[in-house]
Design an enzyme around this catalytic site. Structure first.
Site, PDB file in Angstrom:
ATOM      1  N   TYR A  16       5.685  -4.947  -6.075  1.00 56.91           N
ATOM      2  CA  TYR A  16       4.838  -4.385  -6.999  1.00 56.91           C
ATOM      3  C   TYR A  16       5.809  -4.098  -8.271  1.00 56.91           C
ATOM      4  O   TYR A  16       6.823  -3.273  -8.042  1.00 56.91           O
ATOM      5  CB  TYR A  16       4.164  -3.118  -6.667  1.00 56.91           C
ATOM      6  CG  TYR A  16       3.174  -2.280  -7.713  1.00 56.91           C
ATOM      7  CD1 TYR A  16       2.023  -3.199  -7.765  1.00 56.91           C
ATOM      8  CD2 TYR A  16       3.186  -1.520  -8.400  1.00 56.91           C
ATOM      9  CE1 TYR A  16       1.178  -2.563  -8.794  1.00 56.91           C
ATOM     10  CE2 TYR A  16       2.129  -0.709  -9.215  1.00 56.91           C
ATOM     11  CZ  TYR A  16       1.185  -1.486  -9.410  1.00 56.91           C
ATOM     12  OH  TYR A  16       0.254  -1.307 -10.348  1.00 56.91           O
ATOM     13  N   GLU A  35       5.873   3.674   1.974  1.00 53.25           N
ATOM     14  CA  GLU A  35       6.522   4.976   1.483  1.00 53.25           C
ATOM     15  C   GLU A  35       6.999   5.845   2.529  1.00 53.25           C
ATOM     16  O   GLU A  35       8.045   6.446   2.221  1.00 53.25           O
ATOM     17  CB  GLU A  35       5.594   5.706   0.448  1.00 53.25           C
ATOM     18  CG  GLU A  35       6.217   6.931  -0.071  1.00 53.25           C
ATOM     19  CD  GLU A  35       5.169   7.800  -0.984  1.00 53.25           C
ATOM     20  OE1 GLU A  35       5.431   8.847  -1.379  1.00 53.25           O
ATOM     21  OE2 GLU A  35       4.041   7.041  -1.639  1.00 53.25           O
ATOM     22  N   GLY A  64       0.835  -1.121  -0.029  1.00 53.59           N
ATOM     23  CA  GLY A  64       0.046  -0.162   0.265  1.00 53.59           C
ATOM     24  C   GLY A  64       0.888   1.270   0.009  1.00 53.59           C
ATOM     25  O   GLY A  64       2.014   1.075  -0.228  1.00 53.59           O
ATOM     26  N   ARG A  65       0.239   2.482   0.435  1.00 51.35           N
ATOM     27  CA  ARG A  65       1.148   3.581   0.551  1.00 51.35           C
ATOM     28  C   ARG A  65       1.937   3.599   1.849  1.00 51.35           C
ATOM     29  O   ARG A  65       2.871   4.561   1.843  1.00 51.35           O
ATOM     30  CB  ARG A  65      -0.016   4.903   0.288  1.00 51.35           C
ATOM     31  CG  ARG A  65       0.074   5.518  -1.108  1.00 51.35           C
ATOM     32  CD  ARG A  65      -0.404   6.669  -1.077  1.00 51.35           C
ATOM     33  NE  ARG A  65      -1.855   6.828  -0.940  1.00 51.35           N
ATOM     34  CZ  ARG A  65      -2.747   7.559  -0.163  1.00 51.35           C
ATOM     35  NH1 ARG A  65      -1.878   8.674   0.331  1.00 51.35           N
ATOM     36  NH2 ARG A  65      -3.907   7.387   0.120  1.00 51.35           N
ATOM     37  N   CYS A  93       4.300  -6.275  -2.477  1.00 53.21           N
ATOM     38  CA  CYS A  93       3.791  -5.087  -3.204  1.00 53.21           C
ATOM     39  C   CYS A  93       4.815  -3.912  -2.650  1.00 53.21           C
ATOM     40  O   CYS A  93       5.973  -4.126  -2.895  1.00 53.21           O
ATOM     41  CB  CYS A  93       2.436  -4.715  -2.785  1.00 53.21           C
ATOM     42  SG  CYS A  93       1.548  -3.753  -3.718  1.00 53.21           S
ATOM     43  N   HIS A  94       4.479  -2.963  -2.204  1.00 52.98           N
ATOM     44  CA  HIS A  94       5.087  -1.787  -1.858  1.00 52.98           C
ATOM     45  C   HIS A  94       6.039  -1.819  -0.502  1.00 52.98           C
ATOM     46  O   HIS A  94       6.757  -1.099  -0.270  1.00 52.98           O
ATOM     47  CB  HIS A  94       4.444  -0.449  -1.775  1.00 52.98           C
ATOM     48  CG  HIS A  94       3.859   0.175  -3.388  1.00 52.98           C
ATOM     49  ND1 HIS A  94       2.919  -0.572  -3.962  1.00 52.98           N
ATOM     50  CD2 HIS A  94       4.508   0.904  -4.102  1.00 52.98           C
ATOM     51  CE1 HIS A  94       3.083   0.053  -5.144  1.00 52.98           C
ATOM     52  NE2 HIS A  94       3.895   0.999  -5.105  1.00 52.98           N
TER      53      HIS A  94
END
Length: 196
Positions: A139, A93, A89-90, A119-120
């Site tokens: 990702y 980050e 997800g975000r 993923c991320h």
């Protein structure tokens, strides 16, 4: 089977399925999972995001559920845990910029404990210098990040020693199964119970 104690680190706008599905699936097979987030305490929630794949150049993001944290990051000791789960997800980050997150990830690799990242979440692995010399995935847009940090890129679900990575939530069946294998989880299927 003796359940393992696992740590899941996420943050606001972690991917909904990548937070909730492993959290619940790992508990369903007898593991204890503590979910934490920097700057939040047990009982507080993080907002999640749903990433959907509809044929565009990248995913579509929509608001997901509120996910309740079960522990406080500042109060847990990574040494007390048998494995680590990093949803995408975000959230990765920005949570990769917290020293306590990077320190926790570094502990799991230093002790060769099982780590599952999807993923991320590979952004957190990069911040902890954990991809160099490893074969992993993320990702697809993060292929350049993996390669630039000394990792070997692969697709699908990848197991390299203690590290299990996957590209996105559609990989859950293989990713969770591979992580359970690295954890040493033995699931026995018996005859189904029927009502008399």
């Amino acid at each position: 089977m003796t359940g393992k104690k696992l740590l899941l680190i996420t943050g606001d706008f972690g991917e909904d399925y990548e937070v909730m599905v492993p959290f619940q699936a790992l508990q369903a097979v007898g593991h204890e999972v503590d979910a934490v987030c920097p700057d939040k305490e047990a009982g507080e929630t993080v907002k999640t995001a749903v990433h959907d794949f509809r044929g565009d150049q990248t995913y579509l993001e929509e608001r997901g559920h509120d996910f309740e944290l079960t522990a406080t990051l500042d109060e847990v000791d990574p040494a007390d845990y048998d494995g680590l789960v990093l949803p995408g997800g975000r959230a990765p980050e920005y949570i990769r910029n917290y020293d306590e997150v990077v320190d926790a990830v570094e502990h799991f690799f230093a002790e060769d404990k099982p780590v599952a990242a999807i993923c991320h979440a590979t952004q957190i692995l990069v911040a902890a210098d954990a991809v160099a010399g490893r074969t992993c995935t993320a990702y697809p847009a993060l292929e350049a990040d993996v390669r630039a940090n000394g990792g070997e890129w692969a697709e699908g679900v990848v197991t390299d020693g203690n590290l299990v990575t996957a590209q996105a939530w559609p990989d859950h069946p293989g990713w969770i199964a591979a992580f359970l294998d690295v954890l040493g989880t033995d699931i026995q299927h018996g005859e189904p119970l029927t009502a008399d």
